[in-house]
Structures are given as structure tokens and as C-alpha cells.
Scaffold this motif. Structure first.
Motif, PDB file in Angstrom:
ATOM      1  N   TRP A 142       7.857 -33.612 -34.691  1.00 26.54           N
ATOM      2  CA  TRP A 142       9.202 -34.145 -34.503  1.00 26.54           C
ATOM      3  C   TRP A 142       9.585 -33.898 -33.045  1.00 26.54           C
ATOM      4  O   TRP A 142       9.045 -32.988 -32.407  1.00 26.54           O
ATOM      5  CB  TRP A 142      10.188 -33.393 -35.394  1.00 26.54           C
ATOM      6  N   GLN A 145      14.027 -29.660 -31.177  1.00 27.65           N
ATOM      7  CA  GLN A 145      15.180 -29.381 -32.036  1.00 27.65           C
ATOM      8  C   GLN A 145      16.387 -28.912 -31.230  1.00 27.65           C
ATOM      9  O   GLN A 145      16.276 -28.035 -30.365  1.00 27.65           O
ATOM     10  CB  GLN A 145      14.803 -28.297 -33.052  1.00 27.65           C
ATOM     11  N   ARG A 165      23.529 -26.872 -42.371  1.00 35.64           N
ATOM     12  CA  ARG A 165      22.445 -27.469 -43.162  1.00 35.64           C
ATOM     13  C   ARG A 165      21.093 -26.957 -42.650  1.00 35.64           C
ATOM     14  O   ARG A 165      20.767 -27.118 -41.473  1.00 35.64           O
ATOM     15  CB  ARG A 165      22.524 -28.994 -43.038  1.00 35.64           C
ATOM     16  N   SER A 204      18.225 -29.921 -35.679  1.00 33.13           N
ATOM     17  CA  SER A 204      17.276 -31.004 -35.988  1.00 33.13           C
ATOM     18  C   SER A 204      16.978 -31.742 -34.688  1.00 33.13           C
ATOM     19  O   SER A 204      17.422 -31.347 -33.610  1.00 33.13           O
ATOM     20  CB  SER A 204      17.874 -31.949 -37.038  1.00 33.13           C
ATOM     21  N   SER A 205      16.219 -32.822 -34.818  1.00 31.38           N
ATOM     22  CA  SER A 205      15.924 -33.638 -33.643  1.00 31.38           C
ATOM     23  C   SER A 205      16.979 -34.730 -33.487  1.00 31.38           C
ATOM     24  O   SER A 205      17.691 -35.057 -34.449  1.00 31.38           O
ATOM     25  CB  SER A 205      14.562 -34.304 -33.824  1.00 31.38           C
ATOM     26  N   THR A 208      16.396 -37.429 -36.287  1.00 27.16           N
ATOM     27  CA  THR A 208      17.001 -37.351 -37.621  1.00 27.16           C
ATOM     28  C   THR A 208      18.493 -37.646 -37.570  1.00 27.16           C
ATOM     29  O   THR A 208      19.027 -38.335 -38.439  1.00 27.16           O
ATOM     30  CB  THR A 208      16.681 -35.982 -38.272  1.00 27.16           C
TER      31      THR A 208
END
Ligand code: PCA
Length: 325
Positions: A142, A145, A165, A204-205, A208
Motif C-alpha cells: 500500500w 500510511q 478505526r 491508512s494510505s 483507501t
């Protein structure tokens, strides 16, 4: 029966026999949305195998966790419910710390370093997977982050009490160490979770966040480049053992292409998706230096915790990686 009828009957039988042997269908569950670059890569891999084996093996992808949700994909393959599938590698960190090698904050923070870490860790991971009746086919990272928040934060102290999350053990631990409240939610479910206030932040990236249109709920993305987790595609080892040598060659060739193309896409998507977040109305900026330092301290704690959990094998991988720096 006339001669013609006999010929037709024989031809029909032959066609039925051929179609009975006309290959196997392999359902391939994938956890992320169809538009995500991992899923796009999976579709191309599937086509490559189907074409390359002349239809002997037809792979059909099922994105968005539609066949099995992410958390169940590995088990479904191990137990032979499906022959093949894709999963987030670090999703299994609770089974064995080695699976979390790619989610150690600030160990490998660029595509080049993530690739080096992968190469040194791969033999141990292949062995671990083999002990679970799984054969690794390919793996794609991915993008780096970063941290998403509904409201602005300037320091770790500002994160106190925020519902966060998480997607694996490391992200839950990061939440704990920053004073946030982790709740594990699959990527396929996050738009809903943010819209309903179940969570107000995540790591996240850009990819996403872009796929899930998180700008509808969240307003800030802080680039941190904390780590680059990986997805991987695995096949049940018993199924693999039954594949002919020629089909194995085709599948391995397609896997090599998929890994190459997936890596390329991950890099392209990094800038593209961050721009997409901006166009969606989010503030996208590097985390300020003081907050970055605070996060790096937390990274040190998480690195030593991981090394303790992973033992000598983990230490050897990290040492080998650091020697390459
Ligand atoms: N997206 C996945 C894992 C890492 C990433 O960038 C997710 O948020 O679930």
C-alpha cells in the motif's frame, strides 16, 4: 439412427466431455473495493491466468469482501472453501508477530525500503505460510500510511479520547499509545463508520481514503509515512500441488507481472490519491515536526514490543534490513 444423427450424437457427446474437462473455476475473494488498485491488479492477474492456461484454470475475483470479509479470507483458503485469495499480510499479526513485519512504525517508510524489508522477510514468511498449507503467489504494498482526522490535531495530546478505526494489531496499539480508542473496521465498512460517528480518525494510505471518499466525513490528512503495509495473494498448498507444471508456470509468470504492475500502480496512486483528497475538500499536509517526533517515540516503543514478540527470527530480519541501509 441415420448416419448424420449418429455423427451429431457423437459430436454432442464429445463436446459434453470437453466441457466437463473445460477447466476449473477458482473463486478469488479480495477485501478491498473493485476500484482499488490491488483489486484492479487482481483482475488482471485473473485474466492472465485464465488466458494463459487456455481456460484450464479460470480465476474469478470477488472484491469488497463480497465472498468473504477480509478477516475470513485466509481461513477460507486454508480450509479449502476457496482455492485462492488476497489479504492484508499484517491482518494475521495476532497469529504470529512475523506477519506484522511491514507495520512497524518508521522502520521502512519508502517504497524502496519497503521492498528491501519484504525481500529479507520473504523466506521466513513463505515458510510460515507453508506451515499453514498456504503458498505465496505475489505481494504488493500500500502507499505510505498517514493519519486521518475529522478535526485538526497538532500534537499527540490532541488525540486523547478520539475514536480511531484500526485495521490490525499494530494500528490498535498505535491508538492505545496515543490515547485514542481503537475500533477494528474493514476498509469496505469505513465510509459508513465515519458517517455515523463510530470512528473519527484512522491511519491508512491516501488510496483507501480516496477509494472510500472519506472527505464526506473527515477533514484532515497528515502525511507521516509511518510504514507501507502489504497485501498478498495466496493459494491453498494442496490445490497448488494438484496444478499441472505448465499451469504452475503460467500462474507464476502472471504473479510476477501482477507484482510488478501492482508496485507501479501503488507508486502512481500515492500522489494521485492525495490530490484526490484535496479536491474532495480535505486539508492534506505533512504532520508538524513536533508531532512527528512524538509519533517516532511511539514507533520506538512499538519496535521493541514487536522485536520481543517476534524473537530471534524477527531480530535477524530487522538486522539484515538495517545492514542494507
Ligand atoms: N489501506 C488498508 C490497509 C492499509 C491501507 O492503506 C486499510 O485501510 O484497510
Amino acid at each position: 439412427m441415420s448416419k448424420l444423427t449418429k455423427i451429431l450424437a457423437a459430436a454432442t457427446l464429445a463436446a459434453a466431455a470437453a466441457s466437463a474437462q473445460a477447466g476449473e473455476k477458482w473463486d478469488m475473494p479480495m477485501a478491498y473495493s473493485g476500484s482499488n488498485f490491488h483489486s484492479v491488479t487482481g483482475v488482471e492477474f485473473a485474466k492472465c491466468v485464465t488466458t494463459g492456461t487456455g481456460g484450464d484454470i479460470e480465476i474469478v475475483t470477488h472484491p469488497s469482501g463480497s465472498l468473504f470479509p477480509g478477516a475470513q479470507i485466509k481461513r477460507a483458503i486454508q480450509t479449502g472453501q476457496v482455492p485462492i485469495g488476497e489479504r492484508l499480510l499484517s491482518g494475521h499479526q495476532n497469529e504470529n508477530a512475523l506477519f506484522g513485519i511491514d507495520s512497524i512504525p518508521f522502520l521502512a517508510t519508502s517504497f524502496d525500503d519497503a521492498e528491501k524489508l519484504w525481500q529479507v522477510a520473504k523466506p521466513a514468511l513463505e515458510e510460515l505460510l507453508a506451515s499453514q498449507s498456504l503458498t505465496l503467489l505475489y505481494s504488493v504494498p500500500w502507499p505510505p500510511q498517514g493519519l486521518y482526522f475529522r478535526n485538526e490535531v497538532k500534537s499527540v495530546a490532541d488525540m486523547e479520547g478520539i475514536k480511531f478505526r484500526s485495521y490490525n494489531n499494530a494500528t490498535s496499539r498505535l491508538a492505545e499509545l496515543t490515547g485514542m480508542l481503537p475500533v477494528t473496521i474493514e476498509a469496505a465498512e469505513i465510509s459508513q463508520a465515519f458517517a455515523t460517528g463510530v470512528a473519527d480518525a484512522m491511519v491508512s494510505s491516501g488510496s483507501t481514503g480516496y477509494d472510500r471518499k472519506v472527505w464526506e466525513s473527515l477533514n484532515y490528512f497528515y502525511e507521516v509515512d509511518a510504514w507501507l503495509p502489504r497485501n498478498y495473494v495466496m493459494v491453498n498448498s494442496d490445490v497448488w500441488a494438484g496444478v499441472s507444471d505448465s499451469s504452475k508456470n503460467v500462474i507464476l509468470g502472471c504473479a510476477g507481472l501482477a507484482e510488478y504492475a501492482g508496485n507501479w500502480r501503488a507508486k502512481e496512486y500515492t500522489g494521485f490519491t492525495l490530490q484526490g483528497l484535496r479536491e474532495g475538500g480535505m486539508t492534506v499536509e505533512r504532520a508538524n515536526p513536533a508531532m512527528t517526533e512524538e509519533l517516532k517515540e511511539i514507533g520506538k516503543t512499538m519496535t521493541s514490543e514487536w522485536l520481543e514478540a517476534a524473537g530471534a527470527e524477527g531480530q535477524a530480519i530487522v538486522d539484515a534490513f538495517r545492514e542494507m541501509q
